[in-house]
Scaffold this motif. Structure first.
Motif, PDB file in Angstrom:
ATOM      1  N   ASN A   1     -22.891  49.374  28.191  1.00  0.00           N
ATOM      2  CA  ASN A   1     -22.305  48.683  29.338  1.00  0.00           C
ATOM      3  C   ASN A   1     -23.338  48.507  30.443  1.00  0.00           C
ATOM      4  OD1 ASN A   1     -22.020  51.529  29.447  1.00  0.00           O
ATOM      5  ND2 ASN A   1     -20.300  51.445  30.861  1.00  0.00           N
ATOM      6  N   LEU A   2     -24.039  47.374  30.379  1.00  0.00           N
ATOM      7  CA  LEU A   2     -25.044  46.993  31.375  1.00  0.00           C
ATOM      8  C   LEU A   2     -25.033  45.473  31.521  1.00  0.00           C
ATOM      9  CD1 LEU A   2     -28.190  49.144  30.418  1.00  0.00           C
ATOM     10  CD2 LEU A   2     -26.774  49.401  32.473  1.00  0.00           C
ATOM     11  N   PRO A   3     -25.378  44.955  32.708  1.00  0.00           N
ATOM     12  CA  PRO A   3     -25.501  43.503  32.872  1.00  0.00           C
ATOM     13  C   PRO A   3     -26.771  42.978  32.204  1.00  0.00           C
ATOM     14  CG  PRO A   3     -26.038  44.636  34.917  1.00  0.00           C
ATOM     15  CD  PRO A   3     -25.553  45.686  33.970  1.00  0.00           C
ATOM     16  N   PRO A   4     -26.869  41.662  32.015  1.00  0.00           N
ATOM     17  CA  PRO A   4     -27.988  41.085  31.251  1.00  0.00           C
ATOM     18  C   PRO A   4     -29.371  41.478  31.742  1.00  0.00           C
ATOM     19  CG  PRO A   4     -26.273  39.447  31.569  1.00  0.00           C
ATOM     20  CD  PRO A   4     -25.865  40.638  32.378  1.00  0.00           C
ATOM     21  N   ALA A   5     -29.618  41.399  33.040  1.00  0.00           N
ATOM     22  CA  ALA A   5     -30.955  41.704  33.560  1.00  0.00           C
ATOM     23  C   ALA A   5     -31.330  43.154  33.304  1.00  0.00           C
ATOM     24  CB  ALA A   5     -31.033  41.385  35.048  1.00  0.00           C
TER      25      ALA A   5
ATOM     26  N   GLY B   1     -40.241  58.786  22.413  1.00  0.00           N
ATOM     27  CA  GLY B   1     -38.780  58.706  22.417  1.00  0.00           C
ATOM     28  C   GLY B   1     -38.303  57.304  22.085  1.00  0.00           C
ATOM     29  N   ARG B   2     -38.995  56.318  22.625  1.00  0.00           N
ATOM     30  CA  ARG B   2     -38.638  54.935  22.329  1.00  0.00           C
ATOM     31  C   ARG B   2     -38.841  54.622  20.845  1.00  0.00           C
ATOM     32  NH1 ARG B   2     -35.829  50.560  24.612  1.00  0.00           N
ATOM     33  NH2 ARG B   2     -36.114  48.938  23.055  1.00  0.00           N
ATOM     34  N   ALA B   3     -39.921  55.122  20.293  1.00  0.00           N
ATOM     35  CA  ALA B   3     -40.200  54.887  18.872  1.00  0.00           C
ATOM     36  C   ALA B   3     -39.107  55.504  17.995  1.00  0.00           C
ATOM     37  CB  ALA B   3     -41.564  55.462  18.510  1.00  0.00           C
ATOM     38  N   ALA B   4     -38.647  56.698  18.370  1.00  0.00           N
ATOM     39  CA  ALA B   4     -37.579  57.342  17.612  1.00  0.00           C
ATOM     40  C   ALA B   4     -36.290  56.538  17.726  1.00  0.00           C
ATOM     41  CB  ALA B   4     -37.362  58.764  18.111  1.00  0.00           C
ATOM     42  N   PHE B   5     -36.016  56.025  18.917  1.00  0.00           N
ATOM     43  CA  PHE B   5     -34.822  55.221  19.115  1.00  0.00           C
ATOM     44  C   PHE B   5     -34.871  53.954  18.265  1.00  0.00           C
ATOM     45  CE2 PHE B   5     -32.920  51.624  21.471  1.00  0.00           C
ATOM     46  CZ  PHE B   5     -31.582  51.989  21.367  1.00  0.00           C
ATOM     47  N   GLU B   6     -36.010  53.291  18.242  1.00  0.00           N
ATOM     48  CA  GLU B   6     -36.126  52.060  17.460  1.00  0.00           C
ATOM     49  C   GLU B   6     -35.975  52.337  15.964  1.00  0.00           C
ATOM     50  OE1 GLU B   6     -39.752  50.211  18.725  1.00  0.00           O
ATOM     51  OE2 GLU B   6     -38.882  49.527  20.630  1.00  0.00           O
ATOM     52  N   ARG B   7     -36.447  53.502  15.530  1.00  0.00           N
ATOM     53  CA  ARG B   7     -36.243  53.882  14.134  1.00  0.00           C
ATOM     54  C   ARG B   7     -34.759  54.091  13.864  1.00  0.00           C
ATOM     55  NH1 ARG B   7     -39.845  58.705  11.536  1.00  0.00           N
ATOM     56  NH2 ARG B   7     -41.461  57.522  12.670  1.00  0.00           N
TER      57      ARG B   7
ATOM     58  N   ASP C   1     -31.875  44.503  25.196  1.00  0.00           N
ATOM     59  CA  ASP C   1     -31.292  43.188  24.986  1.00  0.00           C
ATOM     60  C   ASP C   1     -31.273  42.867  23.489  1.00  0.00           C
ATOM     61  OD1 ASP C   1     -33.972  41.262  24.615  1.00  0.00           O
ATOM     62  OD2 ASP C   1     -34.271  43.069  25.812  1.00  0.00           O
ATOM     63  N   TYR C   2     -30.571  41.809  23.138  1.00  0.00           N
ATOM     64  CA  TYR C   2     -30.378  41.483  21.726  1.00  0.00           C
ATOM     65  C   TYR C   2     -31.696  41.204  21.011  1.00  0.00           C
ATOM     66  CZ  TYR C   2     -28.542  39.167  17.557  1.00  0.00           C
ATOM     67  OH  TYR C   2     -28.253  38.817  16.264  1.00  0.00           O
ATOM     68  N   ASP C   3     -32.595  40.465  21.644  1.00  0.00           N
ATOM     69  CA  ASP C   3     -33.858  40.141  20.989  1.00  0.00           C
ATOM     70  C   ASP C   3     -34.674  41.398  20.703  1.00  0.00           C
ATOM     71  OD1 ASP C   3     -33.329  37.458  20.898  1.00  0.00           O
ATOM     72  OD2 ASP C   3     -34.400  36.984  22.754  1.00  0.00           O
ATOM     73  N   SER C   4     -34.671  42.346  21.642  1.00  0.00           N
ATOM     74  CA  SER C   4     -35.427  43.588  21.436  1.00  0.00           C
ATOM     75  C   SER C   4     -34.855  44.396  20.288  1.00  0.00           C
ATOM     76  CB  SER C   4     -35.423  44.431  22.716  1.00  0.00           C
ATOM     77  OG  SER C   4     -36.098  43.765  23.768  1.00  0.00           O
TER      78      SER C   4
ATOM     79  N   ALA D   1     -34.488  47.377  30.342  1.00  0.00           N
ATOM     80  CA  ALA D   1     -34.470  48.586  29.505  1.00  0.00           C
ATOM     81  C   ALA D   1     -34.868  48.292  28.061  1.00  0.00           C
ATOM     82  CB  ALA D   1     -33.084  49.218  29.548  1.00  0.00           C
ATOM     83  N   ARG D   2     -35.175  47.039  27.762  1.00  0.00           N
ATOM     84  CA  ARG D   2     -35.499  46.604  26.393  1.00  0.00           C
ATOM     85  C   ARG D   2     -34.365  46.947  25.421  1.00  0.00           C
ATOM     86  NH1 ARG D   2     -40.748  49.186  24.608  1.00  0.00           N
ATOM     87  NH2 ARG D   2     -40.149  50.828  26.063  1.00  0.00           N
TER      88      ARG D   2
END
Length: 407
Positions: free
Chosen positions: A104-108, A87-93, A116-119, A113-114
């Motif tokens: 809508n989530l705080p930074p941590a 599921g994660r692989a499909a999302f990244e695609r 964040d902007y860098d991910s 959840a991976r």
């Protein structure tokens, strides 16, 4: 993706942009809905069991409450397990083929959840990430969770609401909605900058930042030492008479602002003597002595029906309106004739419900129109196939079921 005329004869709006909506409840989903209204392809990504905001304010439709219907119009639904490797692989695609992600989530929590902007940048280097948190990206509270009431309480607004006996929360979630609007504006600003520079970025907004923006004039007064505002009921602190008044058969809201309008009001009530009263020489002094002006107005309204009040006010060009219940608001001529709603058919209740998605009107939004909020996973198979997954892989990612939801 909804299409538009390539030659430009039909407005294109935001068509061609793909937005991933991982938000819940109001602020982030509303931000994404505003972009969808303008023609962007917005994909709501949620767990295969459905997100908890689907059932908020139930109206008899399984998996689609009143809040969900409003916040998720004009979107597609992808049900995907982001915790599973496939599921994660499909999302990244999917991220790699998208222009922006809204959460809508705080930074941590984003980092855990991976999301964040860098991910996300590792999936697409020029991605726009728009995040909405409760407390903002800085300070000791940045990773705390909160909701609309958090902003109302911490901004000073609750202490100014009501009549002073106790702080009161506003009946509507204005901080959430306003934050969604500002986040949509910020997302568009980032997308425009990317078109010029080729660079993505992390756009950060917050409920508290929005709430503090709205109470900022009162905070400036306080900091300057000019005045400390207190709760004054329904009166305006900056003009008068501006208040809620009872008539012989209901309630009316009347707002008098500006010297010209105040003169017309005094003439209407036969109280020209008030024009020379030093307490009422300007809007600010009229606001500060609003209780006295409201008493004069209240006596005038109490002797008349609502219709009589409004007719005389209209003749004098003084703003006034009825105070309506939700049931009355549904049929009020101002609301019904204003074209604010799409009437969405449903299989329960009165047969349709009003979705307020025609508040911001552009040429594109009028062309793209309105599509109902999707059932859970209604577009999962279509979207996964477009990402290159075969039939067996799609079946695996969707538990092999026809993920179309239920009406």
């Amino acid at each position: 993706m909804r299409s538009a005329n390539a030659a430009g004869r039909i407005p294109v709006g935001l068509s061609g942009l793909r937005i991933l909506d991982l938000g819940r409840y109001i602020a982030a989903p509303f931000c994404a809905a505003l972009l969808a209204d303008q023609g962007a392809e917005v994909i709501r990504v949620e767990p295969r069991v459905g997100a908890p905001d689907r059932e908020v304010m139930p109206i008899g439709l399984e998996g689609r409450g009143a809040l969900y219907l409003q916040m998720n119009r004009n979107k597609k639904s992808l049900a995907l397990d982001l915790d599973a490797p496939e599921g994660r692989a499909a999302f990244e695609r999917l991220v790699a083929s998208s222009d922006a992600v809204i959460i809508n989530l705080p930074p941590a929590a984003l980092r855990r959840a991976r999301l964040d902007y860098d991910s996300l940048k590792a999936c697409r280097s020029d991605i726009i990430l728009t995040t909405i948190s409760a407390y903002g990206p800085e300070g000791d509270s940045r990773d705390r969770i909160g909701f609309d009431g958090t902003g109302q309480a911490l901004s000073g607004a609750m202490s100014l609401t009501g009549t002073g006996e106790r702080p009161l929360r506003a009946a509507v979630s204005y901080v959430d909605y306003a934050t969604g609007m500002s986040a949509a504006f910020a997302t568009m600003a980032a997308l425009y900058e990317r078109r010029v520079t080729g660079r993505g970025q992390h756009v950060r907004t917050s409920l508290l930042g929005t709430a503090l923006t709205m109470t900022n004039p009162m905070l400036i007064e306080e900091a300057a030492g000019t005045r400390s505002r207190k709760a004054i009921g329904n009166r305006s602190p900056i003009a008068g008479p501006s208040d809620l008044f009872t008539t012989q058969d209901g309630w009316v809201m009347i707002q008098v602002i500006g010297d010209g309008m105040f003169r017309r009001w005094a003439q209407l009530l036969g109280r020209q003597d008030l024009l020379s009263d030093p307490r009422f020489i300007s809007d600010i002094t009229r606001g500060e002595h609003g209780e006295a002006l409201s008493a004069v107005m209240a006596e005038w309204c109490a002797a008349r029906s609502t219709d009589e009040c409004l007719e005389e006010l209209e003749t004098a060009k003084i703003p006034g309106c009825r105070v309506l219940t939700p049931a009355e608001a549904l049929v009020a001529k101002e609301n019904a004739s204003g074209g604010f709603f799409y009437e969405e058919p449903i299989a329960c209740g009165r047969g349709s419900v009003p979705i307020a998605s025609r508040v911001i009107r552009t040429a594109a939004s009028e062309v793209f129109g309105h599509q109902p909020a999707p059932t859970l996973g209604a577009h999962s198979a279509e979207l996964l196939a477009a990402l290159g997954y075969g039939a067996e892989e799609v079946a695996s990612l969707t538990d092999g079921a026809s993920v179309t939801g239920r009406i």
